[in-house]
Design a protein around this motif. Structure first.
Motif, PDB file in Angstrom:
ATOM      1  N   PHE A   1      12.733   4.459  -3.698  1.00  0.00           N
ATOM      2  CA  PHE A   1      14.083   4.205  -4.198  1.00  0.00           C
ATOM      3  C   PHE A   1      14.875   3.261  -3.308  1.00  0.00           C
ATOM      4  O   PHE A   1      15.551   2.359  -3.790  1.00  0.00           O
ATOM      5  N   GLY A   2      14.809   3.441  -1.988  1.00  0.00           N
ATOM      6  CA  GLY A   2      15.536   2.561  -1.081  1.00  0.00           C
ATOM      7  C   GLY A   2      17.020   2.529  -1.380  1.00  0.00           C
ATOM      8  O   GLY A   2      17.671   3.569  -1.500  1.00  0.00           O
ATOM      9  N   GLY A   3      17.570   1.324  -1.556  1.00  0.00           N
ATOM     10  CA  GLY A   3      18.991   1.178  -1.869  1.00  0.00           C
ATOM     11  C   GLY A   3      19.308   1.309  -3.344  1.00  0.00           C
ATOM     12  O   GLY A   3      20.464   1.138  -3.744  1.00  0.00           O
TER      13      GLY A   3
ATOM     14  N   ASP B   1      12.126   8.355  -0.996  1.00  0.00           N
ATOM     15  CA  ASP B   1      11.423   7.359  -0.182  1.00  0.00           C
ATOM     16  C   ASP B   1      11.230   7.971   1.199  1.00  0.00           C
ATOM     17  O   ASP B   1      11.508   9.162   1.399  1.00  0.00           O
ATOM     18  N   LEU B   2      10.764   7.190   2.161  1.00  0.00           N
ATOM     19  CA  LEU B   2      10.527   7.743   3.492  1.00  0.00           C
ATOM     20  C   LEU B   2      11.803   8.241   4.150  1.00  0.00           C
ATOM     21  O   LEU B   2      11.786   9.179   4.938  1.00  0.00           O
TER      22      LEU B   2
ATOM     23  N   VAL C   1       6.776   6.976 -13.388  1.00  0.00           N
ATOM     24  CA  VAL C   1       6.858   6.757 -11.941  1.00  0.00           C
ATOM     25  C   VAL C   1       7.146   5.283 -11.697  1.00  0.00           C
ATOM     26  O   VAL C   1       6.562   4.407 -12.349  1.00  0.00           O
ATOM     27  N   VAL C   2       8.043   5.004 -10.753  1.00  0.00           N
ATOM     28  CA  VAL C   2       8.361   3.631 -10.346  1.00  0.00           C
ATOM     29  C   VAL C   2       7.893   3.461  -8.907  1.00  0.00           C
ATOM     30  O   VAL C   2       8.253   4.253  -8.036  1.00  0.00           O
ATOM     31  N   LEU C   3       7.098   2.418  -8.656  1.00  0.00           N
ATOM     32  CA  LEU C   3       6.487   2.207  -7.351  1.00  0.00           C
ATOM     33  C   LEU C   3       6.710   0.771  -6.896  1.00  0.00           C
ATOM     34  O   LEU C   3       6.300  -0.173  -7.554  1.00  0.00           O
ATOM     35  N   ASP C   4       7.340   0.615  -5.722  1.00  0.00           N
ATOM     36  CA  ASP C   4       7.584  -0.708  -5.151  1.00  0.00           C
ATOM     37  C   ASP C   4       7.384  -0.648  -3.640  1.00  0.00           C
ATOM     38  O   ASP C   4       8.335  -0.737  -2.865  1.00  0.00           O
ATOM     39  N   PRO C   5       6.123  -0.483  -3.191  1.00  0.00           N
ATOM     40  CA  PRO C   5       5.865  -0.388  -1.755  1.00  0.00           C
ATOM     41  C   PRO C   5       5.877  -1.769  -1.098  1.00  0.00           C
ATOM     42  O   PRO C   5       5.977  -2.788  -1.790  1.00  0.00           O
ATOM     43  N   PRO C   6       5.765  -1.841   0.226  1.00  0.00           N
ATOM     44  CA  PRO C   6       5.647  -3.149   0.882  1.00  0.00           C
ATOM     45  C   PRO C   6       4.433  -3.896   0.351  1.00  0.00           C
ATOM     46  O   PRO C   6       3.332  -3.354   0.301  1.00  0.00           O
ATOM     47  N   TYR C   7       4.637  -5.137  -0.063  1.00  0.00           N
ATOM     48  CA  TYR C   7       3.552  -5.885  -0.689  1.00  0.00           C
ATOM     49  C   TYR C   7       3.038  -7.017   0.198  1.00  0.00           C
ATOM     50  O   TYR C   7       2.214  -7.823  -0.233  1.00  0.00           O
ATOM     51  N   MET C   8       3.527  -7.107   1.450  1.00  0.00           N
ATOM     52  CA  MET C   8       3.056  -8.120   2.385  1.00  0.00           C
ATOM     53  C   MET C   8       2.330  -7.431   3.531  1.00  0.00           C
ATOM     54  O   MET C   8       2.847  -6.462   4.099  1.00  0.00           O
TER      55      MET C   8
ATOM     56  N   LEU D   1      12.935  -3.388   3.712  1.00  0.00           N
ATOM     57  CA  LEU D   1      11.616  -2.841   3.422  1.00  0.00           C
ATOM     58  C   LEU D   1      10.965  -2.294   4.687  1.00  0.00           C
ATOM     59  O   LEU D   1      10.392  -1.218   4.700  1.00  0.00           O
ATOM     60  N   ARG D   2      11.079  -3.051   5.759  1.00  0.00           N
ATOM     61  CA  ARG D   2      10.462  -2.613   7.016  1.00  0.00           C
ATOM     62  C   ARG D   2      11.077  -1.307   7.480  1.00  0.00           C
ATOM     63  O   ARG D   2      10.388  -0.387   7.918  1.00  0.00           O
ATOM     64  N   THR D   3      12.396  -1.201   7.370  1.00  0.00           N
ATOM     65  CA  THR D   3      13.093  -0.013   7.858  1.00  0.00           C
ATOM     66  C   THR D   3      12.752   1.224   7.026  1.00  0.00           C
ATOM     67  O   THR D   3      12.486   2.298   7.560  1.00  0.00           O
TER      68      THR D   3
END
Length: 266
Positions: free
Chosen positions: A63-65, A83-84, A103-110, A130-132
């Motif tokens: 979810f993040g922001g 999220d974490l 389900v919605v998934l948007d993990p780090p992609y790099m 994303l890093r945080t």
């Protein structure tokens, strides 16, 4: 009387005219298209409206922001946001088997976001959030079995396997991803995910291309070898029930159970 002299019978009735085919539906210029020059917050509500019915239980596990949800009307879905930062790893969700509609998934992609060493880890500038939230090194990279781009794929596939567990049959998985060049190798992440998730029992229901509206900054370019990525993807998958063939599956409505207080519920 001979056969040749037989009196002719009554004339045959003309064949009934076939009814004319009438085009159904309503003419519109508002159809949802597959490619958009837009931001995530602008496109995501249209994807949800097309693929997830109102009242559905939706677990946004990154979810993040909450950027995806900024233009989604409050209360339209029963949103489970984790999220974490909330203490929830998307590879170990706190939901029962078959209890979620989408389900919605948007993990780090790099791959640079998943490096264990802080001095070489990506995530500066626009990727700092994303890093945080998702890539603090030990939480994510330490548990990934592969290196470089393989670590990205490992993360997606572990999360998708857990999403399959919590999704109801025919439930929807919406995945955000972007292709990347890693270790001087072109990695078409969206193709890899479509193939790998088919093996996990997911049907690729839809694909959206998101083109960023501004030109990306490129620093310290010595010699260009690959095209600079300025687009990403939303992939929409549907959970194929155990025992059914992914290759023979066809798109179908998401059969959510109406819940008290949800739109359309009692």
């Amino acid at each position: 009387m001979s056969e040749a002299e037989a009196e002719p019978g009554p004339p045959e009735a003309p064949a009934a005219a076939k009814p004319r085919r009438v085009q159904s539906g309503v003419a519109t210029a508002e159809a949802v298209l597959s490619a958009h020059v837009a931001g995530n917050a602008e496109l995501f509500p249209r994807i949800m409206a097309l693929h997830v019915p109102p009242g559905a239980v939706v677990a946004d596990v990154t979810f993040g922001g909450g950027v995806f949800w900024k233009r989604v009307p409050p209360g339209l879905y029963r949103l489970l946001a984790t999220d974490l930062s909330t203490g929830t790893d998307f590879r170990a969700l706190p939901y029962a088997d078959g209890s979620v509609d989408a389900v919605v998934l948007d993990p780090p992609y790099m791959e640079g976001l998943l490096r264990a060493k802080a001095e070489t880890r990506g995530g500066l500038g626009t990727h700092a959030a994303l890093r945080t939230a998702y890539s603090s090194g030990r939480e994510v990279a330490g548990a990934a079995s592969g290196r470089w781009h393989q670590a990205v794929l490992d993360l997606y596939l572990e999360a998708s396997g857990e999403a399959r567990r919590v999704l109801r049959d025919h439930g929807v998985l919406i995945v955000k991803c972007q292709d990347e060049v890693s270790a001087n190798r072109q990695e078409l992440t969206h193709v890899q995910l479509v193939c790998a998730l088919a093996e996990l029992g997911f049907y690729a229901r839809d694909l959206f291309v998101v083109v960023r509206p501004n030109r990306p900054n490129v620093a310290r370019l010595v010699r260009q070898v690959h095209a600079r990525k300025n687009h990403s993807y939303f992939l929409v998958f549907q959970k194929v029930p155990d025992g059914e063939s992914v290759a023979r599956y066809r798109t179908r409505d998401v059969p959510i159970a109406r819940r008290p207080g949800s739109p359309g519920g009692s």
